[in-house]
Design a protein around this motif. Sequence first.
Motif, PDB file in Angstrom:
ATOM      1  N   VAL A  50       0.873  -1.167   0.000  1.00 33.70           N
ATOM      2  CA  VAL A  50       0.000   0.000   0.000  1.00 33.70           C
ATOM      3  C   VAL A  50       0.914   1.221   0.000  1.00 33.70           C
ATOM      4  O   VAL A  50       1.792   1.357   0.846  1.00 33.70           O
ATOM      5  N   GLU A  51       0.736   2.082  -1.015  1.00 34.59           N
ATOM      6  CA  GLU A  51       1.628   3.231  -1.209  1.00 34.59           C
ATOM      7  C   GLU A  51       3.077   2.736  -1.170  1.00 34.59           C
ATOM      8  O   GLU A  51       3.396   1.779  -1.865  1.00 34.59           O
ATOM      9  N   SER A  52       3.925   3.334  -0.321  1.00 36.76           N
ATOM     10  CA  SER A  52       5.330   2.914  -0.320  1.00 36.76           C
ATOM     11  C   SER A  52       5.599   1.807   0.704  1.00 36.76           C
ATOM     12  O   SER A  52       6.742   1.466   0.967  1.00 36.76           O
ATOM     13  N   LEU A  53       4.552   1.256   1.281  1.00 40.91           N
ATOM     14  CA  LEU A  53       4.735   0.227   2.302  1.00 40.91           C
ATOM     15  C   LEU A  53       4.429  -1.167   1.775  1.00 40.91           C
ATOM     16  O   LEU A  53       3.463  -1.353   1.040  1.00 40.91           O
ATOM     17  N   THR A  54       5.272  -2.126   2.152  1.00 37.84           N
ATOM     18  CA  THR A  54       4.997  -3.525   1.835  1.00 37.84           C
ATOM     19  C   THR A  54       4.951  -4.303   3.143  1.00 37.84           C
ATOM     20  O   THR A  54       5.903  -4.268   3.923  1.00 37.84           O
ATOM     21  N   GLY A  80       9.575   4.424   0.733  1.00 40.25           N
ATOM     22  CA  GLY A  80       9.412   5.867   0.521  1.00 40.25           C
ATOM     23  C   GLY A  80      10.450   6.709   1.243  1.00 40.25           C
ATOM     24  O   GLY A  80      11.226   6.217   2.062  1.00 40.25           O
ATOM     25  N   ASP A  81      10.427   8.015   0.928  1.00 43.07           N
ATOM     26  CA  ASP A  81      11.356   8.959   1.538  1.00 43.07           C
ATOM     27  C   ASP A  81      10.824   9.528   2.849  1.00 43.07           C
ATOM     28  O   ASP A  81      11.512  10.298   3.510  1.00 43.07           O
ATOM     29  N   GLN A  82       9.585   9.207   3.149  1.00 46.10           N
ATOM     30  CA  GLN A  82       8.972   9.726   4.366  1.00 46.10           C
ATOM     31  C   GLN A  82       8.654   8.582   5.313  1.00 46.10           C
ATOM     32  O   GLN A  82       8.213   7.515   4.879  1.00 46.10           O
ATOM     33  N   PRO A  83       8.869   8.794   6.616  1.00 43.11           N
ATOM     34  CA  PRO A  83       8.438   7.759   7.556  1.00 43.11           C
ATOM     35  C   PRO A  83       6.907   7.691   7.589  1.00 43.11           C
ATOM     36  O   PRO A  83       6.237   8.647   7.204  1.00 43.11           O
ATOM     37  N   LYS A 158      -0.160   7.703   6.935  1.00 41.65           N
ATOM     38  CA  LYS A 158      -0.125   8.270   5.583  1.00 41.65           C
ATOM     39  C   LYS A 158      -0.663   7.305   4.545  1.00 41.65           C
ATOM     40  O   LYS A 158      -1.440   7.697   3.675  1.00 41.65           O
ATOM     41  N   ALA A 159      -0.254   6.075   4.596  1.00 41.77           N
ATOM     42  CA  ALA A 159      -0.609   5.118   3.535  1.00 41.77           C
ATOM     43  C   ALA A 159      -2.050   4.640   3.633  1.00 41.77           C
ATOM     44  O   ALA A 159      -2.561   4.033   2.700  1.00 41.77           O
TER      45      ALA A 159
END
Lengths: 194, 203
Positions: A50-54, A80-83, A158-159
């Motif tokens: 989901v978004e930059s998370l796996t 991603g570049d953001q936590p 965020k995600a």
Amino acid sequence: MSSFLPRRAWSASAPLYLFRSLEEKLGLVALAIGMIFASAQTVLAHDTTVESLTVSQPWSRATPGGAKVASGYLVIRNTGDQPDRLIAATSGISGRTEIHEMAVKDGVMTMRPLADGLTVPAKGEIVLKPGSYHLMFVDLKSGLQEGEPFQAQLTFEKAGSVALTFDVRAIGASDAGDPAGHGTSTGHVKSTRH
Amino acid sequence: MKLTWRWIGVIATTGALAAVLATAIALLSASRHPPQAETAAGPGGPFQLITQSGAELSNEDLKGAPFAIFFGFTHCPEVCPTTLWELSETLKRMGPDADKLKTIFVSLDPARDTPEMLKTYLQSFDPRIIGLTGNEDDITAVAKAYKVFWRKVPTESGDYTLDHTAIVYLMNGSGEYVGALAYHEDADKALAKMQRLVAGKTP
Ligand SMILES: [Cu+2]
């Protein structure tokens, strides 16, 4: 000169700075969004993106008779570049699902709910595993049986939300095991603590 | 005059310090050489609790047989089920020797862990494991005797969890502490310790 070059076929992993023009950047964003939708449809082994998370290898253990709690383990990778931050979890199997940290130190087990959730560092990962961070399914509606998976949903700051299927292993299992089922996995992913 | 008073002050202070030191030395040597041959105040002591089948069980009933004793609670997500499972595996590997010792799980959460709850819970483990519960006072007393650390930790919506000692105490046939299994002790080492315990050797 370079702006007259035909648009090349991009590889999905090409970093953003390679694309100079606005159209290219917009195109990349569109592709990224497309990939998110595509990945949401794909059940790739035990990975969910989901978004930059796996999120990979969600697993739990069978619970002893009458047990009212169970823990859930998984690995969250952030490309991603953001936590981001895991802020909540829910599941149909339990009245409540909390995010906990536990430790065994000097022979004493301590466990605390994490009121602020769990930060997934930028370009990093967080590992929920025995003896460490875990999800705690509280007020179980029925016991967990080995080999009977269940659903849970994680919510990130965020995600957003992601639905997962947790494998249920034996009471004494100490890791996620080998998804292919060939013996026991000994590979442990190193935990990144923040 | 002033000088004299100062000297009196110095002498008085020195005297007081010497007295404190002497008392401390006396107390320390007394604790090193207890008047009675009590088992160096190791974990262990008398108790009278209720088993998962509702029967009373006291330390007197255990006399003559070594035992492994562990303190926890059924609302424990990891340490307690893992330890009970590992103890079950060890008992299985011990074969007939496993019948020469008792394995005991004492609840530190008697409010939720009734004998019935322990009975249901322990059905998932080796049937020889004895579950013990009791009233708050009796549980507090046995936990103190065994030098167990435990603390109630409030969580959401009025619920609570427990921090607690996660080691298994190994006690000889006289009820004296002779060794311990650490949390997640290596299975082979745990087996060797339990075998030495039933053989009457120091684990
Ligand atoms: Cu526990």
